[in-house]
Design a protein around this motif. Structure first.
Motif, PDB file in Angstrom:
ATOM      1  N   LEU A 164       0.831  -1.202   0.000  1.00  0.00           N
ATOM      2  CA  LEU A 164       0.000   0.000   0.000  1.00  0.00           C
ATOM      3  C   LEU A 164       0.869   1.256   0.000  1.00  0.00           C
ATOM      4  O   LEU A 164       0.592   2.212  -0.736  1.00  0.00           O
ATOM      5  CB  LEU A 164      -0.946  -0.002   1.203  1.00  0.00           C
ATOM      6  CG  LEU A 164      -1.866   1.214   1.327  1.00  0.00           C
ATOM      7  CD1 LEU A 164      -2.715   1.407   0.069  1.00  0.00           C
ATOM      8  CD2 LEU A 164      -2.743   1.083   2.568  1.00  0.00           C
ATOM      9  N   ILE A 165       1.914   1.256   0.790  1.00  0.00           N
ATOM     10  CA  ILE A 165       2.837   2.394   0.824  1.00  0.00           C
ATOM     11  C   ILE A 165       3.430   2.618  -0.566  1.00  0.00           C
ATOM     12  O   ILE A 165       3.491   3.753  -1.059  1.00  0.00           O
ATOM     13  CB  ILE A 165       3.932   2.167   1.891  1.00  0.00           C
ATOM     14  CG1 ILE A 165       3.307   2.233   3.293  1.00  0.00           C
ATOM     15  CG2 ILE A 165       5.073   3.169   1.741  1.00  0.00           C
ATOM     16  CD1 ILE A 165       4.191   1.693   4.402  1.00  0.00           C
ATOM     17  N   PHE A 166       3.832   1.550  -1.232  1.00  0.00           N
ATOM     18  CA  PHE A 166       4.376   1.642  -2.587  1.00  0.00           C
ATOM     19  C   PHE A 166       3.345   2.229  -3.550  1.00  0.00           C
ATOM     20  O   PHE A 166       3.665   3.093  -4.368  1.00  0.00           O
ATOM     21  CB  PHE A 166       4.832   0.258  -3.058  1.00  0.00           C
ATOM     22  CG  PHE A 166       5.324   0.227  -4.474  1.00  0.00           C
ATOM     23  CD1 PHE A 166       6.566   0.745  -4.801  1.00  0.00           C
ATOM     24  CD2 PHE A 166       4.546  -0.321  -5.478  1.00  0.00           C
ATOM     25  CE1 PHE A 166       7.025   0.726  -6.113  1.00  0.00           C
ATOM     26  CE2 PHE A 166       4.992  -0.347  -6.790  1.00  0.00           C
ATOM     27  CZ  PHE A 166       6.234   0.182  -7.112  1.00  0.00           C
ATOM     28  N   LEU A 178     -10.076  -2.346  -0.672  1.00  0.00           N
ATOM     29  CA  LEU A 178     -10.084  -2.746   0.737  1.00  0.00           C
ATOM     30  C   LEU A 178      -9.121  -3.902   0.989  1.00  0.00           C
ATOM     31  O   LEU A 178      -8.471  -3.961   2.039  1.00  0.00           O
ATOM     32  CB  LEU A 178     -11.505  -3.110   1.185  1.00  0.00           C
ATOM     33  CG  LEU A 178     -12.551  -1.993   1.064  1.00  0.00           C
ATOM     34  CD1 LEU A 178     -13.914  -2.493   1.533  1.00  0.00           C
ATOM     35  CD2 LEU A 178     -12.138  -0.739   1.801  1.00  0.00           C
ATOM     36  N   ASP A 179      -8.997  -4.794   0.017  1.00  0.00           N
ATOM     37  CA  ASP A 179      -8.049  -5.907   0.129  1.00  0.00           C
ATOM     38  C   ASP A 179      -6.601  -5.424   0.219  1.00  0.00           C
ATOM     39  O   ASP A 179      -5.739  -6.128   0.747  1.00  0.00           O
ATOM     40  CB  ASP A 179      -8.184  -6.872  -1.055  1.00  0.00           C
ATOM     41  CG  ASP A 179      -9.465  -7.681  -1.019  1.00  0.00           C
ATOM     42  OD1 ASP A 179     -10.138  -7.722   0.039  1.00  0.00           O
ATOM     43  OD2 ASP A 179      -9.816  -8.272  -2.065  1.00  0.00           O
ATOM     44  N   SER A 180      -6.330  -4.219  -0.274  1.00  0.00           N
ATOM     45  CA  SER A 180      -4.966  -3.671  -0.243  1.00  0.00           C
ATOM     46  C   SER A 180      -4.593  -3.132   1.137  1.00  0.00           C
ATOM     47  O   SER A 180      -3.444  -2.766   1.371  1.00  0.00           O
ATOM     48  CB  SER A 180      -4.809  -2.560  -1.287  1.00  0.00           C
ATOM     49  OG  SER A 180      -5.455  -1.370  -0.851  1.00  0.00           O
ATOM     50  N   GLY A 181      -5.568  -3.081   2.038  1.00  0.00           N
ATOM     51  CA  GLY A 181      -5.315  -2.569   3.382  1.00  0.00           C
ATOM     52  C   GLY A 181      -6.093  -1.307   3.703  1.00  0.00           C
ATOM     53  O   GLY A 181      -6.075  -0.834   4.832  1.00  0.00           O
ATOM     54  N   THR A 200       1.225   8.745   3.303  1.00  0.00           N
ATOM     55  CA  THR A 200       2.292   7.766   3.102  1.00  0.00           C
ATOM     56  C   THR A 200       3.262   7.793   4.279  1.00  0.00           C
ATOM     57  O   THR A 200       3.653   6.743   4.803  1.00  0.00           O
ATOM     58  CB  THR A 200       3.026   8.037   1.779  1.00  0.00           C
ATOM     59  OG1 THR A 200       2.083   8.020   0.708  1.00  0.00           O
ATOM     60  CG2 THR A 200       4.121   7.016   1.520  1.00  0.00           C
ATOM     61  N   GLN A 201       3.641   8.993   4.718  1.00  0.00           N
ATOM     62  CA  GLN A 201       4.565   9.117   5.852  1.00  0.00           C
ATOM     63  C   GLN A 201       3.956   8.534   7.129  1.00  0.00           C
ATOM     64  O   GLN A 201       4.651   7.857   7.899  1.00  0.00           O
ATOM     65  CB  GLN A 201       4.948  10.581   6.063  1.00  0.00           C
ATOM     66  CG  GLN A 201       5.808  11.131   4.952  1.00  0.00           C
ATOM     67  CD  GLN A 201       5.947  12.649   5.018  1.00  0.00           C
ATOM     68  OE1 GLN A 201       5.343  13.306   5.855  1.00  0.00           O
ATOM     69  NE2 GLN A 201       6.751  13.198   4.119  1.00  0.00           N
ATOM     70  N   VAL A 202       2.679   8.785   7.350  1.00  0.00           N
ATOM     71  CA  VAL A 202       1.999   8.243   8.533  1.00  0.00           C
ATOM     72  C   VAL A 202       2.027   6.709   8.483  1.00  0.00           C
ATOM     73  O   VAL A 202       2.356   6.051   9.478  1.00  0.00           O
ATOM     74  CB  VAL A 202       0.551   8.774   8.631  1.00  0.00           C
ATOM     75  CG1 VAL A 202      -0.255   8.009   9.676  1.00  0.00           C
ATOM     76  CG2 VAL A 202       0.542  10.270   8.931  1.00  0.00           C
ATOM     77  N   LEU A 203       1.691   6.143   7.323  1.00  0.00           N
ATOM     78  CA  LEU A 203       1.693   4.676   7.192  1.00  0.00           C
ATOM     79  C   LEU A 203       3.100   4.097   7.313  1.00  0.00           C
ATOM     80  O   LEU A 203       3.285   3.040   7.916  1.00  0.00           O
ATOM     81  CB  LEU A 203       1.049   4.264   5.868  1.00  0.00           C
ATOM     82  CG  LEU A 203      -0.461   4.501   5.763  1.00  0.00           C
ATOM     83  CD1 LEU A 203      -0.959   4.142   4.366  1.00  0.00           C
ATOM     84  CD2 LEU A 203      -1.221   3.729   6.826  1.00  0.00           C
ATOM     85  N   GLU A 204       4.085   4.787   6.758  1.00  0.00           N
ATOM     86  CA  GLU A 204       5.472   4.316   6.886  1.00  0.00           C
ATOM     87  C   GLU A 204       5.887   4.271   8.348  1.00  0.00           C
ATOM     88  O   GLU A 204       6.521   3.313   8.798  1.00  0.00           O
ATOM     89  CB  GLU A 204       6.424   5.225   6.099  1.00  0.00           C
ATOM     90  CG  GLU A 204       6.343   5.049   4.610  1.00  0.00           C
ATOM     91  CD  GLU A 204       7.146   6.081   3.843  1.00  0.00           C
ATOM     92  OE1 GLU A 204       7.496   7.152   4.410  1.00  0.00           O
ATOM     93  OE2 GLU A 204       7.419   5.827   2.657  1.00  0.00           O
ATOM     94  N   THR A 205       5.521   5.308   9.096  1.00  0.00           N
ATOM     95  CA  THR A 205       5.850   5.360  10.523  1.00  0.00           C
ATOM     96  C   THR A 205       5.161   4.227  11.272  1.00  0.00           C
ATOM     97  O   THR A 205       5.776   3.555  12.109  1.00  0.00           O
ATOM     98  CB  THR A 205       5.452   6.731  11.108  1.00  0.00           C
ATOM     99  OG1 THR A 205       6.166   7.757  10.402  1.00  0.00           O
ATOM    100  CG2 THR A 205       5.756   6.816  12.589  1.00  0.00           C
ATOM    101  N   GLN A 206       3.887   3.991  10.967  1.00  0.00           N
ATOM    102  CA  GLN A 206       3.151   2.904  11.613  1.00  0.00           C
ATOM    103  C   GLN A 206       3.768   1.551  11.266  1.00  0.00           C
ATOM    104  O   GLN A 206       3.928   0.696  12.145  1.00  0.00           O
ATOM    105  CB  GLN A 206       1.679   2.933  11.194  1.00  0.00           C
ATOM    106  CG  GLN A 206       0.910   4.093  11.749  1.00  0.00           C
ATOM    107  CD  GLN A 206      -0.513   4.163  11.209  1.00  0.00           C
ATOM    108  OE1 GLN A 206      -0.901   3.420  10.316  1.00  0.00           O
ATOM    109  NE2 GLN A 206      -1.296   5.080  11.746  1.00  0.00           N
ATOM    110  N   GLU A 222      -3.679   2.821  -9.582  1.00  0.00           N
ATOM    111  CA  GLU A 222      -2.437   2.164  -9.175  1.00  0.00           C
ATOM    112  C   GLU A 222      -2.697   0.831  -8.477  1.00  0.00           C
ATOM    113  O   GLU A 222      -2.005  -0.145  -8.731  1.00  0.00           O
ATOM    114  CB  GLU A 222      -1.613   3.076  -8.259  1.00  0.00           C
ATOM    115  CG  GLU A 222      -0.952   4.213  -8.976  1.00  0.00           C
ATOM    116  CD  GLU A 222      -0.061   3.754 -10.108  1.00  0.00           C
ATOM    117  OE1 GLU A 222       0.749   2.820  -9.917  1.00  0.00           O
ATOM    118  OE2 GLU A 222      -0.170   4.337 -11.202  1.00  0.00           O
ATOM    119  N   ILE A 223      -3.674   0.806  -7.604  1.00  0.00           N
ATOM    120  CA  ILE A 223      -3.927  -0.410  -6.830  1.00  0.00           C
ATOM    121  C   ILE A 223      -4.565  -1.491  -7.682  1.00  0.00           C
ATOM    122  O   ILE A 223      -4.171  -2.657  -7.640  1.00  0.00           O
ATOM    123  CB  ILE A 223      -4.790  -0.095  -5.590  1.00  0.00           C
ATOM    124  CG1 ILE A 223      -3.969   0.759  -4.609  1.00  0.00           C
ATOM    125  CG2 ILE A 223      -5.278  -1.377  -4.917  1.00  0.00           C
ATOM    126  CD1 ILE A 223      -4.747   1.257  -3.409  1.00  0.00           C
TER     127      ILE A 223
END
Length: 161
Positions: free
Chosen positions: A8-10, A84-87, A132-138, A41-42
């Motif tokens: 998902l981040i990608f 939704l399957d992507s997260g 993206t930054q929030v998800l990367e941190t998580q 993209e997804i």
């Protein structure tokens, strides 16, 4: 909020990259709006195909997300299921369309946040980059917790590249 995962981040990064390079952006077009660009993209289908399938039922992304039924067999519901399957969660997509997730917005300086408009590409890019930054941190924090149990360290910048 979305389940942080490398794929998902990608996909979020790819969406930002495409928008920065001039991808078609049109807030009123189901395949070229905020959600439409991420969905391209997804799901890996064109903006035209997303729009065509979405028009089989009435409403914009937010309305169709509220009406989402995973077992309906409707093309839009199938697309939403793949997202939704992507997260992602439904609320993530509703917020994306309006750039309104409080957690994401809390990471944007107030003076900039107060000037954001849901249909300006620069604001969409800022929102996606912040998300993206929030998800990367998580994701990195979750990896730290897992790695502590086995006593290893990880280079997060390499892992997320």
């Amino acid at each position: 909020m979305a389940k942080a995962n490398p794929n998902l981040i990608f996909k979020l990064r790819k969406t930002v990259e495409k928008l920065k390079k001039g991808a078609t952006y049109q807030w009123g077009h189901m395949g070229a709006c905020n959600c439409g660009n991420l969905a391209q993209e997804i799901i890996q289908i064109s903006k035209a195909e997303i729009h065509r399938l979405a028009m089989q039922r009435s409403g914009d992304w937010s309305e169709q997300l509220v009406d989402y039924c995973p077992s309906s067999g409707m093309p839009m519901d199938l697309m939403i299921s793949k997202l939704l399957d992507s997260g992602l969660e439904r609320d993530d997509l509703i917020h994306l369309e309006k750039l309104s997730d409080p957690e994401i917005l809390s990471h944007i300086p107030k003076e900039r946040r107060d000037k954001m408009v849901k249909n300006h590409i620069a604001d969409v890019i800022l929102y996606l980059e912040t998300w993206t930054q929030v998800l990367e941190t998580q994701w990195a924090a979750a990896q730290s917790i897992q790695l502590l149990s086995v006593g290893r360290k990880i280079n997060y910048s390499e892992a997320l590249s």
